[in-house]
Design a protein around this motif. Structure first.
Motif, PDB file in Angstrom:
ATOM      1  N   GLN A   1       6.526  -0.357  -6.560  1.00 27.98           N
ATOM      2  CA  GLN A   1       5.556   1.014  -7.263  1.00 27.98           C
ATOM      3  C   GLN A   1       4.740   1.270  -5.954  1.00 27.98           C
ATOM      4  OE1 GLN A   1       1.872  -0.148  -9.461  1.00 27.98           O
ATOM      5  NE2 GLN A   1       2.899   0.973 -10.916  1.00 27.98           N
TER       6      GLN A   1
ATOM      7  N   ARG B   1       1.445   3.158  -5.120  1.00 25.29           N
ATOM      8  CA  ARG B   1      -0.168   3.543  -5.556  1.00 25.29           C
ATOM      9  C   ARG B   1      -0.908   4.036  -4.588  1.00 25.29           C
ATOM     10  NH1 ARG B   1      -2.961   2.344 -10.285  1.00 25.29           N
ATOM     11  NH2 ARG B   1      -1.192   1.178 -10.954  1.00 25.29           N
TER      12      ARG B   1
ATOM     13  N   SER C   1      -4.816   5.559  -3.906  1.00 25.89           N
ATOM     14  CA  SER C   1      -6.111   5.525  -4.440  1.00 25.89           C
ATOM     15  C   SER C   1      -7.135   5.964  -3.226  1.00 25.89           C
ATOM     16  CB  SER C   1      -6.450   3.957  -4.538  1.00 25.89           C
ATOM     17  OG  SER C   1      -6.522   3.360  -3.348  1.00 25.89           O
TER      18      SER C   1
ATOM     19  N   VAL D   1       1.884   6.308  -8.699  1.00 28.92           N
ATOM     20  CA  VAL D   1       0.674   6.278  -9.258  1.00 28.92           C
ATOM     21  C   VAL D   1      -0.436   6.978  -8.414  1.00 28.92           C
ATOM     22  CG1 VAL D   1      -1.000   5.254 -10.982  1.00 28.92           C
ATOM     23  CG2 VAL D   1       1.449   4.813 -11.023  1.00 28.92           C
TER      24      VAL D   1
ATOM     25  N   ASP E   1      -4.058   7.773  -8.137  1.00 34.84           N
ATOM     26  CA  ASP E   1      -5.321   7.168  -8.878  1.00 34.84           C
ATOM     27  C   ASP E   1      -6.531   7.977  -8.029  1.00 34.84           C
ATOM     28  OD1 ASP E   1      -4.393   5.562 -11.044  1.00 34.84           O
ATOM     29  OD2 ASP E   1      -4.430   4.041  -9.768  1.00 34.84           O
TER      30      ASP E   1
END
Length: 444
Positions: A370, A372, A374, A433, A435
């Motif tokens: 995954q 991610r 941020s 993802v 965020d």
């Protein structure tokens, strides 16, 4: 070259002038249909001052206005549930399907007639036959059979060829693995992500897939089917040849397929689709060998005509002569390279999910991953989370070095997760993802 190589030898082996004459005739016909029956296109073509009589050659397609997904969605929202693009009334259709919704947006809803579904199956036959699927095959379709259009057309294409079809819906992965073995499947169809998930489950069950009867894996739904490292991993774990295809709900079927010669690209089904490659976000054509955005005009879908639709798919077009199979159809080298909206900007550096996956899949000890993004204070951070059995400093260093080299020195973080700690996917994977708080979270 044997004519048995081709599903439709008459058109797959046409010369280029003959193919372009056929495309021009089909273009005039579909534009006339849309202008006569679709409220959306009637107004759109009148505003542009374009009539079917103006379309003498395939080059004249540029006189038609471009269509975006946002415009389709606006028409759907203004006149729910199906919008103003359809050229038929809803009661004249036999099926409604939707986009997958994996991008977090409201799905498009598309209608189809019996004729449309027959055409969708025919397009899949080009790809299935080109990969070597024949009537003697038993094909397992690892798909949930929901409203997402997915592998519905493939199912009907397999039936049209005469193969024995095993629908693998409404059950868990372990049962699907058992059915693949129990039915003696020779062909399995799934997304690239789910092909790896099936192989992972088979190992957990003690099933030796490379020794099974499966000799072909048909991939669709994700660009990963044309990532060499991912394809190689699938082929090793299945002991079978993997073939990439790509389709879209807006067309209702596939637009490209990888033939048995596997030249490093996928053939465009050019006798049924007119494909352009434009500067991403612009309207200037790019040449062979240049990265650009796919724009498609469909000749076969009558319920919802599709004229010059901006797909957001990034592709590199090359002449069909690069492949030794004998087809005239041009290729998309490396399949779909990604999407215009896939790119993420992290500390001034472009990050593409496909580039990350090509690195990760070069490490077969990684079972899932995954990405991610941020924001910590004012600084963006990007973390690659992986399942690899256990934390391994050597693997961590190799990943960090390869990621930095592919991304202009951008420093990633690498985090090891417990086995089973990352999501698994049956259809399109959502491994990225974002965020960052001031952005709308995007899942692709």
């Amino acid at each position: 070259m044997s004519m048995h190589t081709f599903w439709n030898p008459r058109t797959e082996t046409l010369d280029r002038p003959g193919l372009e004459r056929l495309q021009a005739a089909k273009l005039r016909r579909v534009v006339a249909w849309a202008a006569d029956r679709s409220p959306f296109y009637r107004q759109r073509l009148a505003d542009a001052g374009v009539t079917p009589a103006d379309l003498h050659t395939v080059a004249d397609v540029t006189a038609l206005p471009l269509l975006t997904r946002d415009e389709w969605m606006a028409a759907q929202t203004a006149s729910p549930p199906y919008g103003t693009l359809p050229a038929i009334e809803a009661h004249q259709a036999v099926r409604v399907h939707t986009t997958s919704g994996t991008t977090g947006r409201e799905p498009l809803r598309a209608l189809d007639t019996r004729k449309d579904w027959a055409w969708a199956a025919e397009m899949w036959c080009y790809g299935l036959w080109g990969a070597g699927v024949r009537p003697a095959d038993t094909a397992y379709v690892a798909f949930g059979y929901g409203s997402f259009i997915g592998f519905w057309g493939l199912h009907y294409g397999l039936e049209k060829i005469g193969a024995l079809v095993v629908p693998g819906g409404a059950q868990d992965t372990a049962n699907r693995v058992r059915q693949i073995v129990d039915f003696g499947a020779t062909v399995v169809a799934s997304t690239p992500t789910y092909a790896l998930r099936l192989a992972e489950e088979a190992r957990a069950l003690g099933v030796d897939l490379p020794s099974s009867t499966v000799d072909k894996v048909i991939l669709s739904g994700e660009p990963a089917g044309s990532i060499p490292a991912t394809k190689q991993l699938i082929e090793e774990q299945w002991g079978a040849r993997a073939f990439d295809t790509a389709g879209m709900t807006e067309v209702s079927t596939i637009f490209m397929f990888e033939c048995a010669y596997q030249p490093g690209g996928a053939h465009i089904i050019e006798d049924h689709l007119l494909e352009e490659v434009l500067e991403p976000g612009g309207d200037t054509p790019v040449g062979y060998g240049e990265l650009g955005e796919r724009v498609v005009t469909s000749f076969g879908r009558s319920a919802v005509p599709l004229l010059r639709y901006r797909t957001s798919d990034l592709v590199i077009r090359e002449p069909g002569s690069r492949c030794a199979c004998g087809r005239i159809f041009d290729l998309y080298s490396g399949g779909v390279r990604g999407r215009v909206d896939d790119m993420k900007l992290v500390r001034g550096t472009n990050v593409y999910p496909r580039a990350v996956e090509s690195i990760v899949r070069g490490h077969p000890e990684i079972s899932e991953f995954q990405l991610r993004i941020s924001r910590e204070g004012t600084r963006d951070e990007i973390t690659l989370r992986v399942e690899a059995g256990r934390a391994d400093d050597g693997l961590r260093k190799r990943l960090l070095d390869e990621l930095a080299q592919a991304h202009e020195g951008l420093r990633f973080r690498v985090e090891f997760c417990e086995p089973g700690g990352l999501p698994r996917f049956e259809l399109k994977a959502r491994r990225l993802v974002d965020d960052r708080p001031e952005m709308v979270p995007a899942h692709v």
